[in-house]
Design an enzyme around this catalytic site. Structure first.
Site, PDB file in Angstrom:
ATOM      1  N   HIS A  17       0.725  -1.161   0.031  1.00 35.36           N
ATOM      2  CA  HIS A  17      -0.019  -0.013  -0.157  1.00 35.36           C
ATOM      3  C   HIS A  17       0.892   1.366  -0.098  1.00 35.36           C
ATOM      4  O   HIS A  17       2.048   1.071   0.243  1.00 35.36           O
ATOM      5  CB  HIS A  17      -0.773  -0.004   1.231  1.00 35.36           C
ATOM      6  CG  HIS A  17      -0.369   0.273   2.546  1.00 35.36           C
ATOM      7  ND1 HIS A  17      -1.025   0.632   3.648  1.00 35.36           N
ATOM      8  CD2 HIS A  17       0.901   0.069   2.702  1.00 35.36           C
ATOM      9  CE1 HIS A  17      -0.194   0.804   4.663  1.00 35.36           C
ATOM     10  NE2 HIS A  17       0.775   0.248   4.439  1.00 35.36           N
ATOM     11  N   CYS A  36       6.078   5.573   4.493  1.00 34.78           N
ATOM     12  CA  CYS A  36       4.827   5.116   4.189  1.00 34.78           C
ATOM     13  C   CYS A  36       4.166   5.727   3.043  1.00 34.78           C
ATOM     14  O   CYS A  36       3.277   5.160   2.281  1.00 34.78           O
ATOM     15  CB  CYS A  36       3.832   4.937   5.204  1.00 34.78           C
ATOM     16  SG  CYS A  36       4.537   3.732   6.421  1.00 34.78           S
ATOM     17  N   HIS A  42       5.012   0.148  -0.540  1.00 32.53           N
ATOM     18  CA  HIS A  42       5.604  -0.712   0.435  1.00 32.53           C
ATOM     19  C   HIS A  42       4.708  -1.700   0.976  1.00 32.53           C
ATOM     20  O   HIS A  42       3.459  -1.594   0.664  1.00 32.53           O
ATOM     21  CB  HIS A  42       6.168  -0.033   1.459  1.00 32.53           C
ATOM     22  CG  HIS A  42       5.171   0.510   2.444  1.00 32.53           C
ATOM     23  ND1 HIS A  42       4.529   1.730   2.219  1.00 32.53           N
ATOM     24  CD2 HIS A  42       5.070   0.238   3.650  1.00 32.53           C
ATOM     25  CE1 HIS A  42       3.826   2.090   3.207  1.00 32.53           C
ATOM     26  NE2 HIS A  42       3.976   0.904   4.303  1.00 32.53           N
ATOM     27  N   HIS A  44       3.500  -4.830   3.976  1.00 36.09           N
ATOM     28  CA  HIS A  44       3.419  -5.563   5.171  1.00 36.09           C
ATOM     29  C   HIS A  44       2.916  -6.915   5.236  1.00 36.09           C
ATOM     30  O   HIS A  44       2.136  -7.370   4.341  1.00 36.09           O
ATOM     31  CB  HIS A  44       2.545  -4.637   6.089  1.00 36.09           C
ATOM     32  CG  HIS A  44       2.888  -3.318   6.364  1.00 36.09           C
ATOM     33  ND1 HIS A  44       3.794  -2.780   7.349  1.00 36.09           N
ATOM     34  CD2 HIS A  44       2.623  -2.264   5.830  1.00 36.09           C
ATOM     35  CE1 HIS A  44       4.043  -1.562   7.295  1.00 36.09           C
ATOM     36  NE2 HIS A  44       3.140  -0.976   6.395  1.00 36.09           N
ATOM     37  N   ASP A  82      -4.901 -10.555   0.314  1.00 32.78           N
ATOM     38  CA  ASP A  82      -3.534 -11.373   0.324  1.00 32.78           C
ATOM     39  C   ASP A  82      -2.692 -10.963  -1.190  1.00 32.78           C
ATOM     40  O   ASP A  82      -3.258 -11.375  -2.283  1.00 32.78           O
ATOM     41  CB  ASP A  82      -3.760 -12.622   0.632  1.00 32.78           C
ATOM     42  CG  ASP A  82      -2.346 -13.362   1.039  1.00 32.78           C
ATOM     43  OD1 ASP A  82      -1.460 -12.810   1.634  1.00 32.78           O
ATOM     44  OD2 ASP A  82      -2.189 -14.655   0.507  1.00 32.78           O
ATOM     45  N   HIS A  83      -1.666 -10.619  -1.141  1.00 35.02           N
ATOM     46  CA  HIS A  83      -0.677 -10.414  -2.026  1.00 35.02           C
ATOM     47  C   HIS A  83      -1.320  -9.250  -3.291  1.00 35.02           C
ATOM     48  O   HIS A  83      -1.185  -9.716  -4.236  1.00 35.02           O
ATOM     49  CB  HIS A  83      -0.340 -11.700  -2.891  1.00 35.02           C
ATOM     50  CG  HIS A  83       0.821 -12.619  -2.040  1.00 35.02           C
ATOM     51  ND1 HIS A  83       0.260 -13.268  -0.863  1.00 35.02           N
ATOM     52  CD2 HIS A  83       2.047 -12.567  -2.154  1.00 35.02           C
ATOM     53  CE1 HIS A  83       1.333 -14.011  -0.461  1.00 35.02           C
ATOM     54  NE2 HIS A  83       2.290 -13.220  -1.130  1.00 35.02           N
ATOM     55  N   GLU A 127       0.106  -4.467  12.012  1.00 39.87           N
ATOM     56  CA  GLU A 127       0.815  -3.936  10.753  1.00 39.87           C
ATOM     57  C   GLU A 127       2.188  -4.601  10.928  1.00 39.87           C
ATOM     58  O   GLU A 127       2.840  -4.920  10.085  1.00 39.87           O
ATOM     59  CB  GLU A 127       0.720  -2.701  10.860  1.00 39.87           C
ATOM     60  CG  GLU A 127       1.403  -1.962   9.350  1.00 39.87           C
ATOM     61  CD  GLU A 127       1.441  -0.521   9.403  1.00 39.87           C
ATOM     62  OE1 GLU A 127       0.775  -0.117   8.498  1.00 39.87           O
ATOM     63  OE2 GLU A 127       2.159   0.016  10.130  1.00 39.87           O
TER      64      GLU A 127
END
Length: 137
Positions: A17, A36, A42, A44, A82-83, A127
């Site tokens: 994100h 960020c 980037h 998490h 996810d991903h 996070e």
């Protein structure tokens, strides 16, 4: 039997994100969101704890069948996030800044319709192992 019990299920997803407000300058985004706000995004490794509180059913002995909760989390959250690049690949975050707070609220809103109305729902979203938020509606 009218015992209130909380059951919890852990889940995990990885997502990229960028925190930014498009109407702000790059300088202001950097000042507010730091690294960020990287224009190249980037990621998490999010850890999620979903807790449901309710009365234990006298017939089944469950507040909620944890297999059912696992399936709901997989379908509503893991498959959706996810991903993924949250900013680019999810409808919710195309116009909503994907802060951990906002992600937790979106997760809650996606799960709430699948939990009985008389049961409480709480989301804890990590996070990082040191940064997390809690949301319960």
């Amino acid at each position: 039997m009218d015992n209130k019990v909380t059951v919890s299920r852990k889940a995990h997803f990885n997502a990229a994100h960028r925190l930014f407000k498009p109407e702000w300058s790059d300088e202001k985004n950097l000042e507010v969101f730091g690294k960020c706000s990287n224009p190249k995004y980037h990621g998490h490794n999010y850890d999620l704890v979903v807790s449901v509180t309710g009365t234990v059913d006298s017939e089944t002995g469950f507040v909620l069948n944890l297999k059912k909760l696992k399936d709901i989390i997989y379908r509503e959250i893991e498959e959706a996030f996810d991903h993924k690049n949250l900013n680019l690949e999810t409808e919710e975050f195309k116009s909503l800044n994907p802060t951990t707070e906002n992600i937790a609220i979106v997760i809650y809103n996606r799960l709430r319709p699948h939990i009985k109305a008389d049961q409480e729902l709480e989301i804890i979203l990590y996070e990082t192992e040191r940064n997390f938020v809690k949301y319960s509606g």
